[in-house]
Design an enzyme around this catalytic site. Structure first.
Site, PDB file in Angstrom:
ATOM      1  N   ASP A   1       0.801  -1.223   0.000  1.00  0.00           N
ATOM      2  CA  ASP A   1       0.000   0.000   0.000  1.00  0.00           C
ATOM      3  C   ASP A   1       0.831   1.270   0.000  1.00  0.00           C
ATOM      4  O   ASP A   1       0.534   2.223  -0.726  1.00  0.00           O
ATOM      5  CB  ASP A   1      -0.926   0.005   1.221  1.00  0.00           C
ATOM      6  CG  ASP A   1      -1.753   1.264   1.309  1.00  0.00           C
ATOM      7  OD1 ASP A   1      -2.605   1.460   0.427  1.00  0.00           O
ATOM      8  OD2 ASP A   1      -1.522   2.055   2.238  1.00  0.00           O
TER       9      ASP A   1
ATOM     10  N   ASP B   1       4.993   0.786   3.795  1.00  0.00           N
ATOM     11  CA  ASP B   1       4.928  -0.408   4.635  1.00  0.00           C
ATOM     12  C   ASP B   1       4.536  -1.585   3.754  1.00  0.00           C
ATOM     13  O   ASP B   1       4.589  -1.489   2.526  1.00  0.00           O
ATOM     14  CB  ASP B   1       3.909  -0.189   5.750  1.00  0.00           C
ATOM     15  CG  ASP B   1       2.623   0.417   5.189  1.00  0.00           C
ATOM     16  OD1 ASP B   1       1.947  -0.258   4.403  1.00  0.00           O
ATOM     17  OD2 ASP B   1       2.315   1.586   5.521  1.00  0.00           O
TER      18      ASP B   1
ATOM     19  N   TYR C   1      -7.142   2.931   9.242  1.00  0.00           N
ATOM     20  CA  TYR C   1      -6.423   3.641   8.193  1.00  0.00           C
ATOM     21  C   TYR C   1      -7.274   3.931   6.963  1.00  0.00           C
ATOM     22  O   TYR C   1      -7.137   4.983   6.344  1.00  0.00           O
ATOM     23  CB  TYR C   1      -5.168   2.842   7.792  1.00  0.00           C
ATOM     24  CG  TYR C   1      -4.201   2.759   8.947  1.00  0.00           C
ATOM     25  CD1 TYR C   1      -3.356   3.811   9.243  1.00  0.00           C
ATOM     26  CD2 TYR C   1      -4.202   1.652   9.789  1.00  0.00           C
ATOM     27  CE1 TYR C   1      -2.505   3.764  10.332  1.00  0.00           C
ATOM     28  CE2 TYR C   1      -3.349   1.588  10.884  1.00  0.00           C
ATOM     29  CZ  TYR C   1      -2.503   2.651  11.147  1.00  0.00           C
ATOM     30  OH  TYR C   1      -1.672   2.605  12.233  1.00  0.00           O
TER      31      TYR C   1
ATOM     32  N   GLU D   1       4.574  10.956   3.202  1.00  0.00           N
ATOM     33  CA  GLU D   1       4.006   9.629   2.942  1.00  0.00           C
ATOM     34  C   GLU D   1       3.870   9.433   1.428  1.00  0.00           C
ATOM     35  O   GLU D   1       3.672  10.380   0.660  1.00  0.00           O
ATOM     36  CB  GLU D   1       2.621   9.535   3.588  1.00  0.00           C
ATOM     37  CG  GLU D   1       1.928   8.206   3.417  1.00  0.00           C
ATOM     38  CD  GLU D   1       2.437   7.156   4.387  1.00  0.00           C
ATOM     39  OE1 GLU D   1       3.484   6.561   4.074  1.00  0.00           O
ATOM     40  OE2 GLU D   1       1.799   6.944   5.426  1.00  0.00           O
TER      41      GLU D   1
END
Length: 460
Positions: A73, A76, A224, A431
């Site tokens: 995704d 991670d 999330y 991110e």
């Protein structure tokens, strides 16, 4: 007189889309490399990411089903089906609309490969008509590890939806994705296209007949990627199935869902959890009906003229995925323009938003592209030295550039004042995720398509 007006409009369009100083073809190439860096499972022999290898080869379902493949995704190593499916739908929509851009960039085969990598995984996850795996890996376990996916040594549980634990949003979005994939491969690989379409139909029926929110079945997803409704995904899936089949039953169902779930109201955003703007614009394209055309225009007019913007002109919708939100609305408003709705205004807006990300803001937000691009994306694998060097939390804490260049990744982006921090630990800014690049890549393809179109019109 009319011919002169048409020529003037063509010249204006050419000026708008040719005005960019950025190489959109190169951006497409880099974005596709980002998706290759996110691949899980057994990598192909033509793998182009030298610091990536085979990983998570033991991913299995609760009954031993093969769940290898798909995409990690973010930085991670969890595989979230909901956002992976949303990503795939947007990538497919962009390819279907702007294939000439990919062909001109020499990237068509890589785009097809990126889309098929996801399609293959969804087919594996759909283990029976009413059973779909929607997550592999436990986020809390995963976040105790910082390193390479090739070195994963933890349990990777798999989570699914079924008739007792339904997820209309997850099944609906996966149905939309596979319907879109079937269109992409209709002429390239008819057998594969038919297979995707059959899975899409089954998943849509599952989503329709067994209603529920997927994060109630897959509890870890709520932290999330919570889903707040499923009406938009049901409508989205039915609309994509209509586009893929021309079966009026799917259009009837899409319109029924549209009314039942009150999707006519103007949304404020378009992303994995809120598909309404995309639904409105897709239905406008498919039907040309005034209700959908007006809804699409209301969304894009609000976005262009009234949505909050940073001092340098970036649409600001949310502090998480700031650039993703802006790119997504740029893409869907390009789609509205393609339907004939305020084309000059929406295309100019899309170019402004994408060019902000590529350098008009004073820096690039795409790793490996342009001036002063991000050097420390929040991405574990790219923070590691080449094997066999060890990699762990020291790599996370070391204040230096990531040793491996995560080419093409669009970072989350700046705050509402255009402030940005290029630090690995500042994930709000740095991110990277699958869905951050999806609308962005498709919008870039749209802008390259307009350049090609304008140059051809000018030439003739």
């Amino acid at each position: 007189m009319r011919d002169c007006l048409v020529l003037s409009m063509v010249a204006t369009l050419a000026a708008v889309v040719a005005a960019s100083d950025y190489n959109y073809s190169h951006v497409l190439e880099l974005s596709l490399l980002f998706y290759e860096a996110q691949r899980s499972g057994k990598l192909p022999i033509d793998n182009r990411i030298p610091w990536r290898g085979d990983s998570a080869l033991a991913d299995r379902g609760q009954n031993g089903e093969d769940l290898t493949g798909g995409y990690y995704d973010a930085g991670d190593f969890v595989k979230f089906g909901f956002t992976m499916a949303s990503t795939t739908t947007l990538l497919s929509w962009g390819y279907l609309s702007y294939r000439d851009a990919y062909e001109a960039a020499g990237q068509a085969k890589y785009a097809l490969s990126a889309i098929k990598w996801a399609g293959d995984y969804f087919i594996k996850c759909h283990v029976s008509p009413n059973e779909l795996y929607g997550q592999v890996g436990d986020f809390n376990l995963d976040h105790t590890f910082w390193g390479r996916p090739e070195d994963l040594n933890m349990s990777r549980p798999a989570y699914k939806i079924d008739t007792q634990h339904p997820g209309s949003d997850l099944a609906g979005e996966t149905a939309a994705a596979l319907a879109a994939v079937s269109l992409v491969f209709r002429d390239v690989n008819p057998g594969y296209s038919s297979k995707c379409l059959e899975h899409a139909k089954q998943l849509y029926r599952f989503a329709s007949q067994y209603r529920g929110l997927y994060h109630e079945a897959i509890k870890g997803a709520a932290q999330y990627y919570e889903s707040t409704d499923y009406g938009d995904e049901l409508t989205w899936a039915a609309a994509w199935l209509y586009k893929a089949t021309d079966d009026p039953q799917f259009l009837d169902e899409a319109e029924h869902h549209y009314m039942k779930f009150r999707l006519k109201e103007r949304p404020n955003e378009f992303f994995y959890n809120k598909k309404v703007a995309g639904v409105q614009i897709l239905l406008a394209q498919l039907t040309r009906q005034p209700d959908y055309m007006e809804a699409a225009q209301a969304f894009c007019d609000f976005t262009v003229s009234y949505q909050k913007k940073t001092p340098k002109g970036l649409v600001y919708i949310d502090k998480f995925g700031t650039l993703c939100h802006a790119a997504n609305v740029a893409f869907v408003c390009l789609q509205a323009a393609d339907a004939g709705i305020s084309p000059s205004k929406y295309r100019d807006f899309a170019r402004q938003q994408i060019d902000y990300m590529l350098g008009d803001s004073g820096r690039s937000y795409v790793v490996g592209f342009g001036h002063n691009y991000p050097k420390q994306p929040h991405h574990a694998a790219s923070s590691c030295l080449m094997r066999p060097a060890p990699c762990g939390w020291d790599a996370f804490n070391w204040p230096r550039e990531n040793p491996q260049l995560l080419k093409g990744a669009l970072v989350s982006g700046p705050d509402e004042n255009d402030h940005y921090m290029d630090k690995r630990e500042e994930y709000v800014y740095n991110e990277v995720t699958l869905d951050y690049n999806a609308g962005f890549q498709s919008a870039v393809a749209g802008l390259r398509h307009l350049q090609l179109e304008a140059f051809e019109n000018n030439r003739t």
